[in-house]
Design a protein around this motif. Sequence first.
Motif, PDB file in Angstrom:
ATOM      1  N   ILE A  72       4.796   4.674 -18.319  1.00  0.00           N
ATOM      2  CA  ILE A  72       4.529   3.281 -17.942  1.00  0.00           C
ATOM      3  C   ILE A  72       5.812   2.466 -18.074  1.00  0.00           C
ATOM      4  CG2 ILE A  72       3.496   1.113 -18.743  1.00  0.00           C
ATOM      5  CD1 ILE A  72       0.911   2.403 -19.140  1.00  0.00           C
ATOM      6  N   TRP A  73       6.124   1.724 -17.011  1.00  0.00           N
ATOM      7  CA  TRP A  73       7.127   0.658 -17.084  1.00  0.00           C
ATOM      8  C   TRP A  73       6.369  -0.551 -17.613  1.00  0.00           C
ATOM      9  CZ3 TRP A  73      11.988   0.243 -13.860  1.00  0.00           C
ATOM     10  CH2 TRP A  73      12.596  -1.007 -13.973  1.00  0.00           C
ATOM     11  N   ALA A  74       6.569  -0.882 -18.873  1.00  0.00           N
ATOM     12  CA  ALA A  74       5.795  -1.940 -19.520  1.00  0.00           C
ATOM     13  C   ALA A  74       6.584  -3.241 -19.597  1.00  0.00           C
ATOM     14  CB  ALA A  74       5.377  -1.505 -20.926  1.00  0.00           C
ATOM     15  N   SER A  75       5.880  -4.327 -19.730  1.00  0.00           N
ATOM     16  CA  SER A  75       6.399  -5.695 -19.882  1.00  0.00           C
ATOM     17  C   SER A  75       7.374  -6.102 -18.773  1.00  0.00           C
ATOM     18  CB  SER A  75       7.047  -5.884 -21.262  1.00  0.00           C
ATOM     19  OG  SER A  75       8.251  -5.147 -21.393  1.00  0.00           O
ATOM     20  N   PRO A 112       0.798  -1.230   0.000  1.00  0.00           N
ATOM     21  CA  PRO A 112       0.000   0.000   0.000  1.00  0.00           C
ATOM     22  C   PRO A 112       0.829   1.278   0.000  1.00  0.00           C
ATOM     23  CG  PRO A 112      -0.864  -1.591   1.576  1.00  0.00           C
ATOM     24  CD  PRO A 112       0.477  -2.098   1.129  1.00  0.00           C
ATOM     25  N   ARG A 113       2.118   1.187   0.357  1.00  0.00           N
ATOM     26  CA  ARG A 113       2.965   2.380   0.412  1.00  0.00           C
ATOM     27  C   ARG A 113       3.568   2.734  -0.946  1.00  0.00           C
ATOM     28  NH1 ARG A 113       4.866   0.154   5.510  1.00  0.00           N
ATOM     29  NH2 ARG A 113       6.842  -0.461   4.570  1.00  0.00           N
ATOM     30  N   LEU A 114       3.356   1.890  -1.929  1.00  0.00           N
ATOM     31  CA  LEU A 114       3.883   2.166  -3.264  1.00  0.00           C
ATOM     32  C   LEU A 114       3.240   3.424  -3.842  1.00  0.00           C
ATOM     33  CD1 LEU A 114       3.790  -1.427  -4.796  1.00  0.00           C
ATOM     34  CD2 LEU A 114       5.853  -0.132  -4.219  1.00  0.00           C
ATOM     35  N   LYS A 115       4.054   4.261  -4.464  1.00  0.00           N
ATOM     36  CA  LYS A 115       3.538   5.440  -5.161  1.00  0.00           C
ATOM     37  C   LYS A 115       3.233   5.131  -6.621  1.00  0.00           C
ATOM     38  CE  LYS A 115       5.905   8.806  -2.192  1.00  0.00           C
ATOM     39  NZ  LYS A 115       6.912   9.898  -2.149  1.00  0.00           N
ATOM     40  N   VAL A 116       3.958   4.174  -7.196  1.00  0.00           N
ATOM     41  CA  VAL A 116       3.705   3.795  -8.582  1.00  0.00           C
ATOM     42  C   VAL A 116       2.324   3.158  -8.682  1.00  0.00           C
ATOM     43  CG1 VAL A 116       4.779   1.493  -8.370  1.00  0.00           C
ATOM     44  CG2 VAL A 116       4.683   2.624 -10.607  1.00  0.00           C
ATOM     45  N   GLY A 160      10.509   6.778  -9.374  1.00  0.00           N
ATOM     46  CA  GLY A 160       9.442   7.752  -9.586  1.00  0.00           C
ATOM     47  C   GLY A 160       8.626   7.520 -10.838  1.00  0.00           C
ATOM     48  N   CYS A 161       8.693   6.298 -11.399  1.00  0.00           N
ATOM     49  CA  CYS A 161       7.862   5.978 -12.562  1.00  0.00           C
ATOM     50  C   CYS A 161       6.391   6.065 -12.147  1.00  0.00           C
ATOM     51  CB  CYS A 161       8.208   4.575 -13.062  1.00  0.00           C
ATOM     52  SG  CYS A 161       7.509   4.166 -14.661  1.00  0.00           S
ATOM     53  N   HIS A 162       5.550   6.582 -13.023  1.00  0.00           N
ATOM     54  CA  HIS A 162       4.159   6.831 -12.664  1.00  0.00           C
ATOM     55  C   HIS A 162       3.328   5.553 -12.594  1.00  0.00           C
ATOM     56  CE1 HIS A 162       5.728  10.403 -14.851  1.00  0.00           C
ATOM     57  NE2 HIS A 162       5.216  11.038 -13.821  1.00  0.00           N
ATOM     58  N   ILE A 163       3.559   4.631 -13.540  1.00  0.00           N
ATOM     59  CA  ILE A 163       2.722   3.445 -13.701  1.00  0.00           C
ATOM     60  C   ILE A 163       3.598   2.252 -14.050  1.00  0.00           C
ATOM     61  CG2 ILE A 163       0.818   2.402 -15.039  1.00  0.00           C
ATOM     62  CD1 ILE A 163       0.044   5.318 -15.872  1.00  0.00           C
ATOM     63  N   ILE A 164       3.201   1.066 -13.591  1.00  0.00           N
ATOM     64  CA  ILE A 164       3.765  -0.172 -14.113  1.00  0.00           C
ATOM     65  C   ILE A 164       2.600  -1.078 -14.460  1.00  0.00           C
ATOM     66  CG2 ILE A 164       4.057  -1.204 -11.806  1.00  0.00           C
ATOM     67  CD1 ILE A 164       6.577  -2.634 -13.001  1.00  0.00           C
ATOM     68  N   LEU A 174      -6.107  -2.197  -5.366  1.00  0.00           N
ATOM     69  CA  LEU A 174      -4.730  -1.816  -5.667  1.00  0.00           C
ATOM     70  C   LEU A 174      -4.514  -1.581  -7.157  1.00  0.00           C
ATOM     71  CD1 LEU A 174      -2.672  -4.266  -3.393  1.00  0.00           C
ATOM     72  CD2 LEU A 174      -3.105  -1.828  -3.000  1.00  0.00           C
ATOM     73  N   ILE A 175      -5.383  -2.132  -8.001  1.00  0.00           N
ATOM     74  CA  ILE A 175      -5.222  -2.005  -9.445  1.00  0.00           C
ATOM     75  C   ILE A 175      -5.898  -0.717  -9.903  1.00  0.00           C
ATOM     76  CG2 ILE A 175      -5.594  -3.093 -11.672  1.00  0.00           C
ATOM     77  CD1 ILE A 175      -3.700  -4.585  -9.696  1.00  0.00           C
ATOM     78  N   LYS A 176      -5.104   0.179 -10.458  1.00  0.00           N
ATOM     79  CA  LYS A 176      -5.582   1.524 -10.808  1.00  0.00           C
ATOM     80  C   LYS A 176      -5.896   1.708 -12.292  1.00  0.00           C
ATOM     81  CE  LYS A 176      -4.917   2.639  -6.525  1.00  0.00           C
ATOM     82  NZ  LYS A 176      -6.091   2.692  -5.613  1.00  0.00           N
ATOM     83  N   GLY A 177      -5.626   0.711 -13.123  1.00  0.00           N
ATOM     84  CA  GLY A 177      -5.913   0.834 -14.543  1.00  0.00           C
ATOM     85  C   GLY A 177      -5.608  -0.464 -15.261  1.00  0.00           C
ATOM     86  N   PHE A 178      -5.877  -0.477 -16.575  1.00  0.00           N
ATOM     87  CA  PHE A 178      -5.757  -1.700 -17.361  1.00  0.00           C
ATOM     88  C   PHE A 178      -5.185  -1.379 -18.739  1.00  0.00           C
ATOM     89  CE2 PHE A 178      -8.826  -2.464 -14.129  1.00  0.00           C
ATOM     90  CZ  PHE A 178      -8.716  -3.810 -13.795  1.00  0.00           C
ATOM     91  N   THR A 179      -4.404  -2.317 -19.264  1.00  0.00           N
ATOM     92  CA  THR A 179      -3.905  -2.223 -20.631  1.00  0.00           C
ATOM     93  C   THR A 179      -4.121  -3.557 -21.323  1.00  0.00           C
ATOM     94  OG1 THR A 179      -1.666  -2.870 -19.937  1.00  0.00           O
ATOM     95  CG2 THR A 179      -2.138  -0.495 -20.090  1.00  0.00           C
ATOM     96  N   THR A 180      -4.205  -3.500 -22.633  1.00  0.00           N
ATOM     97  CA  THR A 180      -4.281  -4.714 -23.444  1.00  0.00           C
ATOM     98  C   THR A 180      -3.659  -4.397 -24.793  1.00  0.00           C
ATOM     99  OG1 THR A 180      -5.765  -6.475 -24.217  1.00  0.00           O
ATOM    100  CG2 THR A 180      -6.597  -4.210 -24.357  1.00  0.00           C
TER     101      THR A 180
END
Length: 244
Positions: free
Chosen positions: A178-181, A5-9, A195-199, A29-35
């Motif tokens: 986004i840090w992807a894959s 829960p302390r993660l900022k990403v 400080g990456c915004h999303i993974i 905990l899941i803030k979004g989705f990609t496909t």
Amino acid sequence: MSETPRLKVKLFADGADLKGMREMAANPLIKGFTTNPTLMRKAGVADYAAFARDVLKIIPDRPVSFEVFADEFDEMEVKAHEIASWGRNVNVKIPVTNTRREFCGPLVERLCKAGVQVNVTALLTLGQVKRVAERLAPETAAIVSVFAGRIADTGRDPVPLMAEAVRILKAKPKAELIWASPRELINIFQADAIGCHIITATNDILKKLSLVGKDLDHFSLETVEMFYRDAKAAGYTIARKEPA
């Protein structure tokens, strides 16, 4: 789970299986989705638009990225506006180049100025990040997806590159990286540290969040027990060799 829960990403789930997406949608905990089209094909999706409508019924309140599947930029632009019309929470994935290595920058610039929230995808170099950042509109939210996992697959450490990408995108405050894959759970903590915004990660990786902070001595015992249990279940034996 104490550290999670302390993660900022922000954690995004990557996939195209409706059952799995529904499961992840129930996780706060899941803030979004990609496909993407490759994941959709593997999942047996036959009707792109129908699949998207089903996804948006399940996930009406968090960002969801859907990708264009054309190779000509004019056609991409038409499809991008259609995809954007599916919902206010939709990001349109635009590949950084087409199959002829032609840069998507002019298209991204037009879409951003029109208010389309893009997710520029398949980036692997800082040069690409710089070129894309120059095309983003300051007033329109956007996502830039750098495939850190694929960078790592080439034997390169993605962390310094991703940290520099974070710095580059500071020039566009509404843009998120986004840090992807990712290939393993530790990548989530690496992304957070720089400080990456999303993974965005597959369900298999995200399910490992339950292991965060797990006692390693207990984990070791569970591993020993698993090997012993599986050897017994398989009926393995080691015959004693009689002396000659």
